[in-house]
Design a protein around this motif. Sequence first.
Motif, short mmCIF file in Angstrom:
data_model
loop_
_atom_site.label_atom_id
_atom_site.label_comp_id
_atom_site.label_asym_id
_atom_site.label_seq_id
_atom_site.Cartn_x
_atom_site.Cartn_y
_atom_site.Cartn_z
N ASP A 236 0.84 -1.19 0.00
CA ASP A 236 0.00 0.00 0.00
C ASP A 236 0.88 1.24 0.00
OD1 ASP A 236 0.22 1.22 2.91
OD2 ASP A 236 0.01 -0.94 3.19
N PHE A 237 0.29 2.34 -0.41
CA PHE A 237 0.95 3.63 -0.29
C PHE A 237 -0.11 4.67 0.02
CE2 PHE A 237 -0.16 3.22 -4.75
CZ PHE A 237 -0.70 4.46 -5.06
N GLY A 238 0.31 5.75 0.67
CA GLY A 238 -0.66 6.76 1.04
C GLY A 238 0.00 8.06 1.42
N SER A 239 -0.82 9.11 1.51
CA SER A 239 -0.34 10.43 1.90
C SER A 239 -1.43 11.15 2.66
CB SER A 239 0.05 11.27 0.67
OG SER A 239 1.22 10.79 0.06
N THR A 240 -1.01 12.08 3.49
CA THR A 240 -1.94 12.98 4.17
C THR A 240 -1.41 14.40 4.00
OG1 THR A 240 -2.45 11.28 5.83
CG2 THR A 240 -3.08 13.55 6.34
N PHE A 241 -2.33 15.31 3.70
CA PHE A 241 -1.96 16.71 3.49
C PHE A 241 -2.61 17.57 4.56
CE2 PHE A 241 -1.98 14.41 -0.49
CZ PHE A 241 -0.72 14.69 -1.00
N TYR A 242 -1.87 18.55 5.06
CA TYR A 242 -2.32 19.37 6.19
C TYR A 242 -2.36 20.84 5.77
CZ TYR A 242 -0.81 15.09 8.49
OH TYR A 242 -0.62 13.78 8.85
N THR A 270 7.89 12.97 6.28
CA THR A 270 6.96 13.99 6.77
C THR A 270 7.66 15.34 6.80
OG1 THR A 270 5.79 12.39 8.16
CG2 THR A 270 5.52 14.72 8.71
N GLU A 271 6.97 16.39 6.34
CA GLU A 271 7.51 17.75 6.39
C GLU A 271 6.40 18.72 6.76
OE1 GLU A 271 11.31 18.72 3.79
OE2 GLU A 271 9.57 18.31 2.55
N HIS A 272 6.72 19.67 7.64
CA HIS A 272 5.76 20.70 8.03
C HIS A 272 6.44 22.06 8.07
CE1 HIS A 272 2.28 18.20 9.18
NE2 HIS A 272 3.17 17.32 9.60
N SER A 273 5.71 23.08 7.65
CA SER A 273 6.14 24.45 7.89
C SER A 273 5.67 24.87 9.28
CB SER A 273 5.54 25.39 6.84
OG SER A 273 5.90 24.99 5.54
N ASP A 274 5.98 26.11 9.66
CA ASP A 274 5.51 26.63 10.94
C ASP A 274 3.98 26.58 11.00
OD1 ASP A 274 8.15 27.19 11.50
OD2 ASP A 274 7.99 29.30 10.89
N TYR A 275 3.46 26.15 12.16
CA TYR A 275 2.00 26.10 12.26
C TYR A 275 1.43 27.51 12.44
CZ TYR A 275 1.83 26.42 17.46
OH TYR A 275 1.92 26.82 18.78
N LYS A 276 0.16 27.66 12.05
CA LYS A 276 -0.48 28.97 12.02
C LYS A 276 -1.55 29.05 13.10
CE LYS A 276 -2.74 32.17 8.79
NZ LYS A 276 -3.81 32.57 9.73
N THR A 277 -1.57 30.16 13.84
CA THR A 277 -2.68 30.50 14.71
C THR A 277 -3.57 31.48 13.95
OG1 THR A 277 -1.67 32.44 15.75
CG2 THR A 277 -1.07 30.28 16.66
N LYS A 278 -4.58 31.98 14.62
CA LYS A 278 -5.46 32.93 13.95
C LYS A 278 -4.72 34.21 13.56
CE LYS A 278 -10.05 35.00 14.41
NZ LYS A 278 -11.26 35.13 15.29
N ASP A 279 -3.67 34.56 14.35
CA ASP A 279 -3.00 35.84 14.15
C ASP A 279 -1.63 35.76 13.48
OD1 ASP A 279 -5.15 37.01 15.41
OD2 ASP A 279 -4.18 37.04 17.38
N ARG A 742 -7.02 26.66 13.03
CA ARG A 742 -7.84 25.79 12.18
C ARG A 742 -6.96 25.03 11.19
NH1 ARG A 742 -10.58 29.47 9.52
NH2 ARG A 742 -12.33 29.60 10.99
N THR A 743 -7.25 23.74 11.04
CA THR A 743 -6.52 22.93 10.05
C THR A 743 -7.44 21.89 9.44
OG1 THR A 743 -4.59 21.50 9.69
CG2 THR A 743 -5.70 21.30 11.81
N PHE A 744 -7.24 21.63 8.15
CA PHE A 744 -7.95 20.58 7.45
C PHE A 744 -6.93 19.54 6.98
CE2 PHE A 744 -10.62 24.35 6.92
CZ PHE A 744 -11.85 23.86 7.37
N ASN A 745 -7.27 18.28 7.19
CA ASN A 745 -6.38 17.18 6.82
C ASN A 745 -7.08 16.28 5.81
OD1 ASN A 745 -4.93 18.28 8.97
ND2 ASN A 745 -5.62 16.72 10.41
N LEU A 746 -6.41 15.99 4.72
CA LEU A 746 -6.93 15.10 3.69
C LEU A 746 -5.94 13.97 3.48
CD1 LEU A 746 -8.98 14.40 1.43
CD2 LEU A 746 -7.62 15.88 -0.10
#
Length: 752
Positions: A236-242, A270-279, A742-746
């Motif tokens: 199997d293979f898979g990915s999740t996007f944030y 896995t790679e992530h940029s800085d997470y975002k708050t409302k401000d 707020r974050t959406f994950n697919l």
Amino acid sequence: MKLFLNMLLLLVLSNAYAQNKIEGVVTDAETNGKLAYVNVYIPHLEKGTNTNEKGNFTLLNLPTGTHTILFSNIGYETQSLSITTPLNSPISIQLKPSAIEMESIIISTPFHKLQRDNVMKVEQKNMAELKAKGAITLADGITNIAGVESVTTGLGIGKPVIRGLSSNRVLVYTQGVRLENQQYGDEHGLGLSDTGIEGVEVIKGPASLLYGSDALGGVLYLNPEKFANINTASGDFGSTFYSNTRGYSTNAGYKSSVNNFKFLFRGSLTEHSDYKTKDYRVTNTRYREQDFKAGLGYQNQGFKTVFRYNVNNSKIGIPEEIGEQSLIKTPLLPFQNITNHVFSSKSTLFLDNSKLDVTLGYTYNDRKEFEDHHHHHHEEEEEEEVHHDHEHEEEHEEHNEHEALEAALQMKLKTFNYDVKYHLPTLGKFETIVGAQGMNQTNTNYGEEQLIPDATTNDIGVLATSHIHFETIDIQLGARFDNRNINGASGLNKNFNSFNGAFGIKKNINNNVTARVNFASGFRAPNLSELTSDGSHGGTNRYEIGNINLKSENNFQTDLALEYKNKHIEIFVNGFFNSINNYIFLSPNGNLINNTPVYLYLQNDAKLYGGEFGLHFHPHPIHWLHFESSFETVTGKQKDNTYLPLIPAKSLSNIVRVEFEDNWIKKGYAFVKLKSTFKQNKLSDFETKTNGYNLLSAGLGGSFSVFNNELSITFSGNNLTDKKYINHLSRLKPNGIFNIGRTFNLGFTYSL
């Protein structure tokens, strides 16, 4: 080691065993209809198959002795059956329809039983389920378990908190061996990826009887991915996007089982940029993680062995203040570069009505921490190299800069551990295990700075435990003795001894109500940092001074668990009281060294108490509708009634979930979750209070047939109202930095 080699020699003799097999049929208890595709699995052999279209199954090449077989299928109550081979006739199993989720065997306790048969209450969750609820990391996922939280530094660093206890008081097991990776620091993460992990088990309370020192507060036990069923192969293979971090996690794996051999491998990035708050975006919470796992197994009539290997490399930014706002994924200074290697070997020799388990582990942790002033070149020149107009040029220059750095702090921790258990022949109602566990660990410094000295730690422990089964009562008891020796530079030589025991009763009050009462003691020897540290601890903004005269922590905990269950509702109530002697904690003394506040390691007696309450309601006849609710609370105090640090706030979770299937969608689900976290103003002397908040999340998913293979899709949204909040266990709260917005994950997984 000699014992293990002798076991390998017995491989030659094991072919003399009789050819044992188990055949049978699985049917519906209400309709008597044959059930196809039921999972049939023997946990201690890591061997399984599925029933065919007529409900029949066959398991071949089994050792002589007693085996617990698990029968599980969606929509049915999981059944376990104890079988002794050789078996003269086929067996027949009936499964009862049930809307309750399938149970699995508990692996973290020695007798490997279903939870409903276990004396000790153990929480168990499937990793795929935690990810489907929107968990971004493993540390994030475990916070969905009642009584479990996580101390975090951004997204990349998180470690478990069980009923208010963390760091070296919670032992982490992976691949069946204890994880050792300089976990004493609250800014040190797990160093593990959630890919290739089948499920999570949590023992909430002292487990020193089973695991020795460092299990005073509980155990987080990570079960690795299962091998393929007999004579099958899959990939199997898979990915999740944030959306929030513009990040992604991708993985691929393959496994096969042919005759007596089986293997698997899985890789992920896995790679992530800085997470975002409302401000704003929280500068330097970015990180990159690479992970590879592999496993090889062999089994014949009288012997089974499994070898697993995991290498994980993480480059994690350490946030300090809000600064640069960008989507670059390469960490800024300061950052950690950590590599973990975990080797494990788990072997079983099957004898007549008894067996010998030997587990060997070796972990190699290379921890590097980089700071601003450790460049090969002049700082001014490198500062100029970072600032370019185009994002890809910035990232390229960042990589070049990191290559020109020397680690300010570098420590290599090498740990060999062993666990030998002999399961005695069952004597009447008694199942008994005796065993020995131990560890040899060396810490070596290579960096310019030194926080703790070079040292060697040796552990050895012996234990005995029994499970006594009566018709309506089960009893489990045991005792253990441990010795730890720490030998290091500057004449460091410390010995710690401890004797611990446990006693528990499970009583089926009637067909619907089960009660569990457990009493257990635990201990934890002081770690190297607590005994000897003398320096600024990177990422903590404090100068730590150890205390060579620290004593071992000792605790005694009482647990009470009540559970009511029928076809449509489950209710549980768990309460605990934990008394700890010589609790070790950090406290500021008001001085400064190099403009950094000084913290000392002190001791005082402490107590923690609280519990969890929950219910799961699935009304008749609407079995596809589920309502789940859980509440958790813990209070921690010192002897003088001042509060302990890092105690999670009270929280209440409510989930409405639906499940559905159709001709075009399988395993379909949707959920809405509201988690309410209350304010925390019961603080230690140097903590800041946090306000309460509500987080709304939702998600849906299912599986589809695409080109005759299964495609699973999940979509979730967390913190849908984009609430600005600070979790009490966030290490960024002193600076007033918010948690993720707020974050959406697919995500998708395609099975080959």
